[in-house]
Design an enzyme around this catalytic site. Structure first.
Site, PDB file in Angstrom:
ATOM      1  CG  LEU A  55      -1.942  -0.891   1.391  1.00 41.51           C
ATOM      2  CD1 LEU A  55      -2.741  -0.639   2.845  1.00 41.51           C
ATOM      3  CD2 LEU A  55      -2.847  -1.063   0.173  1.00 41.51           C
ATOM      4  CG  ASP A  56       0.965   4.187  -3.043  1.00 46.77           C
ATOM      5  OD1 ASP A  56       1.767   3.299  -3.415  1.00 46.77           O
ATOM      6  OD2 ASP A  56       0.230   4.622  -3.755  1.00 46.77           O
ATOM      7  CD  GLN A  57       4.993   8.060   3.490  1.00 46.55           C
ATOM      8  OE1 GLN A  57       6.164   7.764   2.848  1.00 46.55           O
ATOM      9  NE2 GLN A  57       5.216   9.165   4.198  1.00 46.55           N
TER      10      GLN A  57
END
Length: 228
Positions: A55-57
């Protein structure tokens, strides 16, 4: 350690509610990341759990961790074979035309000294498919449910821009980065079927920063708001 909400747990899998702003890997500039919390997430098991997907930051919500190497291999294969059901909600920074549809745009990675790297639609890129449905509308914004078939880097973010005509609210790469402190994307549901076992089935409530936009969601029970 960060007090993670545990959304699903058994002997081979752990699904945590990843907070927005927490990267999985150590940033180049330093700072905390998920790696710092893996020891605390053993929860009595001998091994540290290992993230199965990314998952992206900025993205919050369901993150699957495997508790042993065999489970990691099986879960990774399920993601690769598109056998995992994933549901995201996102706030699009514009008024989306239509009520539902499918975005089928192959994606490729480019980079430049000025802007760094990003994903772009490209005929020779990797196949990328996202199904979408409008959940609610406000002037200048749309709450959208995304169901990606594939799992390309930044897939929903670039599909929102190139397929729906508007970037996600707060997206600093594909949008203007305004109206929110982070890219407004949340991994709300994750389901992984397992042979001979009950499926991994996790649900993450709508975060408070999403709720603050006060969309009128017709079926509120499907999108409860996180507490605290």
């Amino acid at each position: 350690m960060t007090d993670f909400s545990i959304l699903f747990e058994d002997g081979e899998a752990l699904v945590i509610d990843k907070p927005a702003g927490l990267p999985l890997d150590r940033p180049r500039a330093g700072g905390t990341c998920l790696e710092d919390h893996l020891d605390g997430l053993r929860l009595g098991f001998q091994r540290e759990p290992h993230p199965v997907h990314r998952l992206d930051q900025d993205t919050s919500g369901c993150l699957l961790l495997a508790r042993n190497p065999k489970a990691l291999k099986r879960f990774s294969a399920a993601f690769e074979a598109r056998e995992v059901e994933k549901v995201y909600i996102g706030i699009v920074a514009g008024e989306v035309m239509g009520e539902s549809g499918t975005i089928d745009l192959a994606l490729s990675k480019i980079s430049s000294a000025e802007k760094g790297w990003r994903m772009i639609p490209a005929k020779k890129g990797k196949p990328s498919i996202t199904h979408w449905k409008v959940l609610s509308r406000k002037p200048g914004m749309t709450l959208v449910e995304f169901r990606p078939e594939t799992g390309r880097t930044h897939q929903i973010r670039i599909h929102a821009l190139a397929g729906l005509g508007h970037a996600l609210v707060g997206d600093p790469i594909y949008g203007d980065g305004k109206m929110a402190w982070r890219t407004m994307l949340h991994a709300s549901e994750l389901k992984v079927n397992r042979e001979g076992k009950e499926p991994i089935d996790a649900y993450s409530p709508m975060p408070l920063d999403f709720a603050a936009f006060a969309f009128d969601v017709p079926v509120v029970s499907e999108l409860p708001v996180a507490e605290g």
